[in-house]
Write an enzyme that holds these catalytic residues in place. Sequence first.
Site, short mmCIF file in Angstrom:
data_model
loop_
_atom_site.label_atom_id
_atom_site.label_comp_id
_atom_site.label_asym_id
_atom_site.label_seq_id
_atom_site.Cartn_x
_atom_site.Cartn_y
_atom_site.Cartn_z
N LYS A 212 -28.33 18.70 -24.95
CA LYS A 212 -29.19 18.44 -26.10
C LYS A 212 -29.46 16.95 -26.27
CE LYS A 212 -28.09 22.55 -28.88
NZ LYS A 212 -27.22 23.23 -27.90
N VAL A 213 -28.39 16.13 -26.28
CA VAL A 213 -28.57 14.70 -26.49
C VAL A 213 -29.25 14.06 -25.28
CG1 VAL A 213 -27.41 12.50 -26.92
CG2 VAL A 213 -26.60 14.57 -28.06
N ASP A 232 -27.24 17.03 -13.85
CA ASP A 232 -26.46 17.99 -14.63
C ASP A 232 -26.43 19.28 -13.81
OD1 ASP A 232 -25.51 19.97 -16.40
OD2 ASP A 232 -26.21 18.82 -18.13
N VAL A 291 -22.64 6.75 -24.98
CA VAL A 291 -22.48 7.24 -26.35
C VAL A 291 -21.87 8.64 -26.33
CG1 VAL A 291 -24.40 5.89 -27.28
CG2 VAL A 291 -24.82 8.20 -26.44
N ARG A 293 -18.36 10.13 -24.37
CA ARG A 293 -16.91 10.10 -24.54
C ARG A 293 -16.35 8.93 -23.76
NH1 ARG A 293 -17.42 12.18 -28.38
NH2 ARG A 293 -16.81 14.22 -29.19
N GLU A 322 -9.45 4.94 -29.43
CA GLU A 322 -10.25 4.54 -30.58
C GLU A 322 -9.38 4.42 -31.83
OE1 GLU A 322 -13.68 7.08 -31.00
OE2 GLU A 322 -14.58 6.35 -29.14
N HIS A 341 -18.26 3.77 -32.49
CA HIS A 341 -18.51 5.22 -32.47
C HIS A 341 -19.48 5.61 -33.59
CE1 HIS A 341 -16.62 9.21 -30.97
NE2 HIS A 341 -17.89 9.40 -31.32
N LEU A 342 -20.68 5.04 -33.50
CA LEU A 342 -21.69 5.25 -34.54
C LEU A 342 -22.76 6.26 -34.14
CD1 LEU A 342 -22.33 1.54 -35.69
CD2 LEU A 342 -20.82 3.25 -36.73
#
Length: 605
Positions: A212-213, A232, A291, A293, A322, A341-342
């Site tokens: 999705k991202v 992928d 963005v 892991r 983190e 981690h925004l």
Amino acid sequence: MALATPLRHLIAAQPAAPEPTGAPASLTFPLHHHGRLRSRFAASPSAGATRATRVVATAAAGRPTVLVTEKLGAAGLELLRSFANVDCAYELTAEELRAKVSLVDALVVRSATRVSREVFEAARGRLRVVGRAGVGIDNVDLQAATEAGCLVVNAPTANTVAAAEHAVALLAAMARNVSQADASLKAGKWQRSKYVGVSLVGKTLAVMGFGKVGSEVARRAKGLGMDVIAHDPYAPVDRARAISVDLVSFDEAISTADFISLHMPLTPSTTKLFDDETFAKMTKGVRIINVARGGVVDEEALLRALDNGTVAQAALDVFFEEPPPKDSKLVHHENVTVTPHLGASTTEAQEGVAIEIAEAVIGALKGELAATAVNAPMVLAEVLSELSPYIVLAEKLGRLAAQLVAGGSGIKGVKVVYSSARDPDDLDTRILRAMITKGIVEPISSAFVNIVNADYVAKQRGLRIIEERILLDGSPEVPINSIQVQLANVESKFAGALSDEGDIRVEGKVKDGMPHLTLVGPFSVDVSLEGNLMLCRQVDQPGIIGKVGSILGKMNLNVNFMSVRRIAPGKQAIMAIGIDEEPDKEALKLIGETPSVQEFVFLKL
């Protein structure tokens, strides 16, 4: 607490049946083809260990209790409070979490709370759903959740756009040295020549993970004039083609890209996937955005790649640890842009995630199978709706078959035959298999079975299941014509249930939305599978029906239906009787003494 009908038994917690003598249980099946007949065969069984009795405690007032351990948007909390008692307890230690979890039905976490095996063990069977407010579920022990029959759901869609936007923001900021130039100017310096950037137009972006991202990042990068490729192994080619993205191999992606954006989950196969060997295959001067892991990147290897110029710049929103150590060389590297981690941190995304996870948790507590379940079969809502009466039928057939097995005769092998005019590839039977397993295992064991842990419980108990599909001629509008359950190599307490091949055999259909028993052994019957059932095998002669009915009437036992089928006049017949109450020993004794009644059995459905 009221549960959603008719799917409440798919995942809703309930007490396990008492442990009689009995049988083990199941599975995993590759597809096998035999012309118009297609079968699935179970993997070889493993020795099972008896599971401890599942203890289920529910809120005395009938409302479930939900524990929220990290901040959640107000709209999500409000939604949860409309359905459940909500306990917000933030920054719990591991010990405090274990102490609280046995008192709740659901747990809602973000990324900081680790839901370990010890947490599921501490829950003592009460915890029914864990909701992860976000996409990644690497902080939840999925295997332990599955073994406990606890559903794990996430919120994968609400923050998709936010994460994609953040990736593009880091991409642009890195390319134009925005964060470094900002810090320089605030330090009183004017260094225009030092912070000359690179253009994005015409550059190749490799999107690693086209979910999705990843696909949203690709869409936006195309709008910036970039050439986009993706890797992928599970992405459908047509989805990539729809936005003019080419799917390529891993090595081709990393070796030809100017920019690489990571969007893959953290799994054993992706942990530290980007190591020294991987960086060595990249084009010198490549730029990397992560963005996803932090664990997918070997941070020491990335630092070396930055120092030797293989990687020109990196933009990181996530880290292996983190928050990262304050003295982290990677964080302080001049060519690294960092954010804490925004990815999902927009007002809209936070509210959306809160609502999405609240809806999923509430649905699970109602007994509905969430579309975002990560440790249960992903089944579309329309499929669930279509199969709902067959789900009930499947469990009842399994329960009926198990009760026909004589004590001490352990169930080792089950064959399930689905007859349907629908192409096997268009018929998803995973839920039906789980419910048959539930019906077989629960009446004869202490195991609690639901769609989440059916395969695990069955495999642990050593049951081998074979699924077979018979393709019928006719319209595929009706998904399934019949379901037949066969138990091989067992003794039966009711000989009439044995087929000519010597196995216990029961078959059912859905009629007018209700489950019906249509075959017992070689005998055709037509019995609504409701309440309790008595089967009598007798010599076909006048008066038997009246005698048995009279006995039940005298014992004040209400008969709600009766069906008699025979092989031929004067030969054997099967009488199926639906009874509202359970007959006492005296009634059963009188029925057994009735002339011409050769055998009978009472079954709880």
